[in-house]
Scaffold this motif. Structure first.
Motif, short mmCIF file in Angstrom:
data_model
loop_
_atom_site.label_atom_id
_atom_site.label_comp_id
_atom_site.label_asym_id
_atom_site.label_seq_id
_atom_site.Cartn_x
_atom_site.Cartn_y
_atom_site.Cartn_z
N HIS A 60 -27.21 -6.23 -6.61
CA HIS A 60 -27.84 -4.99 -7.10
C HIS A 60 -29.11 -5.34 -7.88
CE1 HIS A 60 -27.20 -0.70 -8.65
NE2 HIS A 60 -28.32 -1.12 -9.19
N HIS A 62 -33.40 -4.03 -8.43
CA HIS A 62 -34.50 -3.11 -8.12
C HIS A 62 -35.82 -3.89 -8.08
CE1 HIS A 62 -32.25 0.74 -8.90
NE2 HIS A 62 -31.48 -0.12 -9.54
N GLN A 121 -32.13 -2.23 -4.29
CA GLN A 121 -32.16 -0.77 -4.35
C GLN A 121 -33.62 -0.32 -4.15
OE1 GLN A 121 -29.54 1.48 -5.17
NE2 GLN A 121 -28.00 -0.13 -5.11
N HIS A 211 -25.17 4.22 -7.92
CA HIS A 211 -25.16 4.08 -9.39
C HIS A 211 -24.16 5.10 -9.92
CE1 HIS A 211 -29.13 2.53 -8.27
NE2 HIS A 211 -29.07 1.82 -9.37
N HIS A 243 -22.94 -0.33 -12.25
CA HIS A 243 -22.79 0.01 -13.68
C HIS A 243 -21.32 0.16 -14.07
CE1 HIS A 243 -27.01 0.28 -14.62
NE2 HIS A 243 -27.19 1.11 -13.62
N LEU A 272 -23.64 -4.59 -14.38
CA LEU A 272 -25.06 -4.90 -14.60
C LEU A 272 -25.31 -5.06 -16.10
CD1 LEU A 272 -26.23 -2.10 -12.12
CD2 LEU A 272 -25.86 -4.52 -11.59
N ASN A 310 -29.87 -6.29 -11.77
CA ASN A 310 -30.37 -4.90 -11.76
C ASN A 310 -31.87 -4.80 -11.91
OD1 ASN A 310 -30.02 -2.11 -11.46
ND2 ASN A 310 -29.92 -1.79 -13.66
ZN LIG Z 1 -29.63 -0.05 -10.39
#
Ligand SMILES: [Zn+2]
Length: 412
Positions: A60, A62, A121, A211, A243, A272, A310
């Motif tokens: 996970h 971004h 993501q 999420h 999360h 995360l 994350n």
């Molecule tokens: Zn995220």
């Protein structure tokens, strides 16, 4: 036999005193043989009796909003938690080139920290459109020699209340995105968003990674709806959530019951810790809650979990050197897990367990699998987590990705 490369004196997680190390022979990018004193031609690389693991898996991350602190600072008042709104306010400035550059610089750091697989993501909210997806698609192609990049498309800022959002998700799925996600907490209709995500997952036959359950209230968990739909449509093993901060607020018996439910439904949890620590408990003046779910407790009940980074250097997570091992060490501190078994499980959450979330059937140190390997300055997986050990060498499909020299103290 002719090999491309033989990695000698490799200690494996399964090694013992009777057989402390093995050789790993690589041909055509795959592990051809594992054994003692393998004979054959090919370049020899000495692992020096150090632990060799499969490449790390970020389940996970971004990439598209990494490294934006220069235009979007964290809040000055620690009681404010409006990072989503402030990020949303600058997303219209993202260009494909800008996203690509930030994502590339971040990805390279991840690779240098031993990561060979990543689920990233990708936001396709109307204010950014498909520009993030364009950039990540190109990055995945350009860096296929270093890492397998798996995009998960989603709407960060709302779905059922977003005009034009779902059309972007559909466009990305039509272009081959293998995972669909979401963020129901920013939707006026949590159950409605979750239903849309699963409807698209079925329509396009893709996996789900949402999420979910950020925050601290426990009477309103969304996870049970996710488990119900997963059961009903038979999507077990194809669903993950990221999360789960609310699970850190559950009494032990309820947490264990949740672990059994996740296990029965085949729904995995990616914890995360960096983001959860930075953002949770902002409503509290003192004795600030931590908001990091105890994944070890869920695993003990049969659930699958991973630990992931994350974000780095953005309003959600203003720190980060892309060391997934450091994140796992921080997690272990926060959830107060320190036994050999706990730490071994932490390392599994960066490797085998995360690979299961990405449904990599060909992952791990076994003959026939791609030779995605990392040599660590450590002897065991638990020691890697405990000492935040450095990766000394990385390989992707048998090709060396990096070599790290250990720092030497210069004696007078
Ligand atoms: Zn995220």
């Amino acid at each position: 036999m002719a090999f491309d490369l033989i990695l000698r004196n490799a200690r494996l997680a399964t090694s013992d005193a009777a057989r402390p190390s093995v050789d790993i022979a690589i041909a055509d990018g795959r592990i051809a043989a594992i054994g003692e004193r393998i004979a054959g031609d090919g370049e020899n690389v000495d692992a020096g009796g150090r632990l060799v693991s499969p490449g790390l898996v970020e389940s996970h991350f971004h990439l598209d909003k990494a490294r934006i602190l220069d235009r979007c600072e964290p809040p000055k008042d620690r009681r404010t938690g409006d990072h989503m709104k402030r990020t949303a306010a600058i997303k219209h400035t993202f260009t494909v080139e800008d996203i690509y550059t930030r994502a590339r610089d971040t990805l390279e750091q991840c690779v240098l920290n031993g990561v060979t697989h990543m689920r990233t993501q990708v936001e396709v909210d109307p204010n950014v459109g498909l520009r993030g997806f364009d950039a990540i698609e190109r990055l995945a192609r350009d860096y296929a020699w270093a890492i397998d990049l798996q995009p998960c498309v989603f709407l960060q800022e709302g779905w059922t209340n977003s005009v034009g959002g779902e059309a972007n998700v559909v466009a990305a799925l039509k272009r081959g995105a293998p995972v669909v996600g979401g963020a129901p907490r920013y939707d006026t209709d949590h159950p409605g968003q979750i239903r849309r995500i699963f409807a698209l997952a079925q329509e396009f036959n893709v996996d789900v990674d949402i999420h979910l359950d950020g925050g601290y209230t426990t009477h309103d968990l969304d996870i049970f709806q996710v488990c119900d739909i997963t059961d009903r449509i038979g999507w077990g093993g194809r669903v993950a959530i990221g999360h789960g901060s609310k699970y850190s607020c559950l009494p032990q018996a309820e947490l264990e019951a949740l672990g059994r439910r996740l296990a029965a439904s085949g729904v995995a949890v990616s914890v995360l810790p960096a983001t959860d620590l930075f953002n949770n408990g902002r409503h509290m003046e003192h004795s600030v809650m931590r908001g990091v779910a105890d994944a070890n407790a869920l695993i003990a009940q049969g659930a699958n979990c991973s630990i992931s980074t994350n974000n780095v250097m953005n309003p959600f997570t203003p720190f980060g050197d892309c060391s997934l091992v450091r994140i796992a060490n921080m997690y272990a501190n926060v959830v107060q897990r320190g036994t050999e078994g706990d730490l071994t499980e932490c390392f599994a959450m960066l490797t085998d367990r995360a690979a299961r979330i990405l449904r990599r059937g060909d992952y791990g140190i076994a003959a026939g699998n791609p030779a995605d390997l990392v040599v660590w300055n450590a002897k065991t997986p638990a020691e890697i987590i405990a000492t935040v050990a450095q990766p000394l060498m990385g390989f992707k499909r048998g090709r060396r990705l990096f070599v790290r020299e250990m720092a030497k103290l210069l004696q007078p």
